[in-house]
Design a protein around this motif. Structure first.
Motif, PDB file in Angstrom:
ATOM      1  N   LEU A 119      -3.137 -10.350  -4.100  1.00  0.00           N
ATOM      2  CA  LEU A 119      -4.627  -9.952  -4.403  1.00  0.00           C
ATOM      3  C   LEU A 119      -5.416 -10.311  -3.094  1.00  0.00           C
ATOM      4  N   THR A 120      -6.283  -9.498  -2.564  1.00  0.00           N
ATOM      5  CA  THR A 120      -6.813 -10.077  -1.312  1.00  0.00           C
ATOM      6  C   THR A 120      -8.114  -9.244  -1.438  1.00  0.00           C
ATOM      7  N   ARG A 121      -9.240  -9.974  -0.598  1.00  0.00           N
ATOM      8  CA  ARG A 121     -10.472  -9.489  -0.596  1.00  0.00           C
ATOM      9  C   ARG A 121     -10.833  -8.906   0.968  1.00  0.00           C
ATOM     10  N   VAL A 122     -11.181  -7.427   0.856  1.00  0.00           N
ATOM     11  CA  VAL A 122     -11.340  -6.747   2.011  1.00  0.00           C
ATOM     12  C   VAL A 122     -12.910  -6.238   1.824  1.00  0.00           C
ATOM     13  N   GLY A 123     -13.963  -7.216   2.405  1.00  0.00           N
ATOM     14  CA  GLY A 123     -15.419  -6.846   2.335  1.00  0.00           C
ATOM     15  C   GLY A 123     -15.691  -6.952   0.838  1.00  0.00           C
ATOM     16  N   ARG A 124     -16.475  -5.971   0.267  1.00  0.00           N
ATOM     17  CA  ARG A 124     -16.974  -6.002  -0.985  1.00  0.00           C
ATOM     18  C   ARG A 124     -15.791  -5.513  -2.066  1.00  0.00           C
ATOM     19  N   HIS A 125     -14.676  -5.191  -1.450  1.00  0.00           N
ATOM     20  CA  HIS A 125     -13.318  -4.764  -2.468  1.00  0.00           C
ATOM     21  C   HIS A 125     -12.455  -5.921  -2.515  1.00  0.00           C
ATOM     22  N   ALA A 126     -12.165  -6.064  -3.904  1.00  0.00           N
ATOM     23  CA  ALA A 126     -10.789  -6.605  -4.303  1.00  0.00           C
ATOM     24  C   ALA A 126      -9.643  -5.932  -4.195  1.00  0.00           C
ATOM     25  N   VAL A 127      -8.553  -6.040  -3.388  1.00  0.00           N
ATOM     26  CA  VAL A 127      -7.461  -5.061  -3.406  1.00  0.00           C
ATOM     27  C   VAL A 127      -6.236  -5.835  -3.926  1.00  0.00           C
ATOM     28  N   PHE A 128      -5.696  -4.800  -4.908  1.00  0.00           N
ATOM     29  CA  PHE A 128      -4.467  -5.394  -5.704  1.00  0.00           C
ATOM     30  C   PHE A 128      -3.335  -4.658  -5.122  1.00  0.00           C
ATOM     31  N   ALA A 129      -2.293  -5.215  -4.610  1.00  0.00           N
ATOM     32  CA  ALA A 129      -1.171  -4.597  -4.105  1.00  0.00           C
ATOM     33  C   ALA A 129      -0.099  -4.833  -5.101  1.00  0.00           C
ATOM     34  N   ILE A 130       0.836  -3.995  -6.002  1.00  0.00           N
ATOM     35  CA  ILE A 130       1.748  -4.212  -6.634  1.00  0.00           C
ATOM     36  C   ILE A 130       3.239  -3.509  -6.099  1.00  0.00           C
ATOM     37  N   HIS A 131       4.038  -4.317  -5.670  1.00  0.00           N
ATOM     38  CA  HIS A 131       5.164  -4.090  -5.007  1.00  0.00           C
ATOM     39  C   HIS A 131       6.310  -4.125  -5.825  1.00  0.00           C
ATOM     40  N   ASP A 132       7.424  -3.240  -5.877  1.00  0.00           N
ATOM     41  CA  ASP A 132       8.638  -3.460  -6.652  1.00  0.00           C
ATOM     42  C   ASP A 132       9.755  -2.887  -5.637  1.00  0.00           C
ATOM     43  N   ASP A 133      11.235  -3.350  -5.761  1.00  0.00           N
ATOM     44  CA  ASP A 133      12.147  -2.854  -5.111  1.00  0.00           C
ATOM     45  C   ASP A 133      13.173  -1.956  -6.128  1.00  0.00           C
ATOM     46  N   GLY A 134      12.235  -1.032  -6.646  1.00  0.00           N
ATOM     47  CA  GLY A 134      13.090  -0.279  -7.718  1.00  0.00           C
ATOM     48  C   GLY A 134      13.633   0.906  -7.273  1.00  0.00           C
ATOM     49  N   ILE A 135      13.454   2.100  -8.307  1.00  0.00           N
ATOM     50  CA  ILE A 135      14.319   3.349  -8.157  1.00  0.00           C
ATOM     51  C   ILE A 135      13.404   4.329  -7.093  1.00  0.00           C
ATOM     52  N   GLY A 136      12.055   3.768  -7.032  1.00  0.00           N
ATOM     53  CA  GLY A 136      11.138   4.785  -6.441  1.00  0.00           C
ATOM     54  C   GLY A 136      10.654   6.078  -7.077  1.00  0.00           C
ATOM     55  N   ILE A 137       9.973   6.790  -6.338  1.00  0.00           N
ATOM     56  CA  ILE A 137       9.417   8.134  -7.244  1.00  0.00           C
ATOM     57  C   ILE A 137       9.613   9.115  -6.176  1.00  0.00           C
ATOM     58  N   PRO A 138      10.256  10.270  -6.662  1.00  0.00           N
ATOM     59  CA  PRO A 138      10.607  11.446  -6.035  1.00  0.00           C
ATOM     60  C   PRO A 138       9.207  12.200  -5.304  1.00  0.00           C
ATOM     61  N   GLU A 139       9.165  12.567  -4.261  1.00  0.00           N
ATOM     62  CA  GLU A 139       8.006  12.928  -3.787  1.00  0.00           C
ATOM     63  C   GLU A 139       7.297  14.229  -4.371  1.00  0.00           C
ATOM     64  N   GLU A 140       8.047  15.037  -5.025  1.00  0.00           N
ATOM     65  CA  GLU A 140       7.755  16.106  -5.731  1.00  0.00           C
ATOM     66  C   GLU A 140       7.095  15.830  -7.291  1.00  0.00           C
ATOM     67  N   ASP A 141       7.317  14.602  -7.638  1.00  0.00           N
ATOM     68  CA  ASP A 141       6.875  14.227  -8.827  1.00  0.00           C
ATOM     69  C   ASP A 141       5.491  13.310  -8.718  1.00  0.00           C
ATOM     70  N   ARG A 142       4.993  12.957  -7.527  1.00  0.00           N
ATOM     71  CA  ARG A 142       3.930  12.080  -7.467  1.00  0.00           C
ATOM     72  C   ARG A 142       2.514  12.839  -7.655  1.00  0.00           C
ATOM     73  N   PRO A 143       2.358  14.088  -7.261  1.00  0.00           N
ATOM     74  CA  PRO A 143       0.988  14.863  -7.644  1.00  0.00           C
ATOM     75  C   PRO A 143       0.612  14.612  -9.098  1.00  0.00           C
ATOM     76  N   GLY A 144       1.661  14.766  -9.807  1.00  0.00           N
ATOM     77  CA  GLY A 144       1.358  14.866 -11.280  1.00  0.00           C
ATOM     78  C   GLY A 144       1.409  13.443 -12.257  1.00  0.00           C
ATOM     79  N   LEU A 145       1.679  12.453 -11.356  1.00  0.00           N
ATOM     80  CA  LEU A 145       1.970  11.121 -12.133  1.00  0.00           C
ATOM     81  C   LEU A 145       0.783  10.512 -12.787  1.00  0.00           C
ATOM     82  N   PHE A 146      -0.510  10.824 -12.660  1.00  0.00           N
ATOM     83  CA  PHE A 146      -1.631  10.191 -13.259  1.00  0.00           C
ATOM     84  C   PHE A 146      -2.147  11.316 -14.112  1.00  0.00           C
ATOM     85  N   GLN A 147      -1.337  12.166 -14.529  1.00  0.00           N
ATOM     86  CA  GLN A 147      -1.519  12.868 -15.762  1.00  0.00           C
ATOM     87  C   GLN A 147      -0.837  12.538 -16.964  1.00  0.00           C
ATOM     88  N   ALA A 148      -1.550  12.966 -18.127  1.00  0.00           N
ATOM     89  CA  ALA A 148      -0.780  12.469 -19.483  1.00  0.00           C
ATOM     90  C   ALA A 148       0.622  12.912 -19.644  1.00  0.00           C
TER      91      ALA A 148
END
Length: 303
Positions: free
Chosen positions: A222-251
């Motif tokens: 968690l860091t502050r950049v100007g007026r923004h709070a920046v949350f960076a969540i990182h894991d060393d897991g399985i990752g996400i295939p590139e072709e699946d990323r565009p639709g990940l924020f859909q239900a």
């Protein structure tokens, strides 16, 4: 010959004929679409060009509305299919655990040791919590779609809130896991909606734990950049295939490499809504087999 004369007459009828459209603009600046038919006609032995113009703006609007309706119908059909698939898969497993554990306790209660009875009770509890979590996510999805997931900002200690959320996520998951936390530059209270921040971090941290090996602890920075709070969540897991990323924020959308890991495909959908309500941004970087970093920028501090 008569045949040659007929061919010449037909050629004269079709030669120079064309149809085309273009977008025009009125004096007031409004755009409208014109359909033009051009052809060659003979009058008094002279070959003249004839152009007929039609305003087809209404027809174009109707065609676009039809296309939008068809696309929406297709999306709803896919959403329904994904929902049925999720329910049949994600609800069947915990229900099966509850039924089998209940049957075991009912039939063999006197023969089971106290430890065995407690194990069955814990299985029921875990399965019930899993189903309750799925129902909560569906209710949140309904609120988001209906525009009832609203902002209620107040002064918030982001560091303390993040620490509490990390403890809650760890207590709800497997024992023995940990999440590394570091913060920098958060020297004042933020103006934030605690419920929305909680939904963002709970879903992202739960995913980080779920899709990474037990021996590798995910991290929250968690860091502050100007007026923004920046949350960076990182894991060393399985990752996400590139072709699946565009639709990940859909239900009900999940990456194809999740395997047997349970999930509804609603977490990132809810996260995106919460980020949008904060007028923030979310970015995702991932490498298959190496891990994922999700960075959320939320304007929470004075300019």
């Amino acid at each position: 010959s008569a045949q040659a004369a007929a061919l010449m007459a037909k050629k004269r009828e079709t030669e120079g004929n064309s149809r085309f459209e273009w977008v025009c603009r009125t004096v007031a600046g409004a755009e409208f679409t014109i359909e033009a038919f051009s052809s060659t006609v003979e009058i008094g032995g002279r070959s003249l060009a004839q152009v007929i113009l039609h305003d087809i703006s209404e027809r174009k609007r109707a065609e676009q509305e039809l296309r939008n309706s068809l696309e929406r119908e297709r999306e709803l059909s896919q959403l329904k299919s994904n929902f049925i698939s999720m329910v049949s898969h994600e609800y069947r497993n915990p229900l099966g655990i509850i039924l089998s554990s209940t049957e075991l306790l009912k039939r063999y209660h006197d023969r089971l040791t106290p430890a065995e009875r407690m194990e069955s009770i814990l299985d029921i509890e875990v399965a019930t919590r899993r189903m309750a979590g799925m129902i909560d996510n569906l209710l949140l999805m309904g609120k988001a779609d209906a525009g009832k997931l609203a902002m209620a900002p107040k002064l918030t200690d982001l560091v303390e809130l993040a620490q509490v959320i990390i403890s809650e996520v760890l207590s709800a998951g497997e024992s023995g896991r940990e999440i590394r936390f570091e913060h920098r530059g958060i020297d004042s209270f933020a103006t934030a909606d605690e419920q929305l921040v909680r939904l963002i971090l709970v879903n992202l941290l739960t995913n980080a734990l779920k899709y990474s090996p037990p021996e590798r602890a995910p991290s929250l920075r968690l860091t502050r950049v100007g007026r923004h709070a920046v949350f960076a969540i990182h894991d060393d897991g399985i990752g996400i295939p590139e072709e699946d990323r565009p639709g990940l924020f859909q239900a009900f959308r999940r990456a194809r490499n999740v395997g047997l890991v349970n999930g509804t495909g609603l977490g990132l959908y809810i996260v995106k809504h919460c980020v949008d309500l904060h007028e923030g941004t979310i970015e995702l970087e991932s490498v298959v087999g190496k891990g994922t970093t999700v960075t959320v920028n939320l304007p929470m501090f004075p300019a």
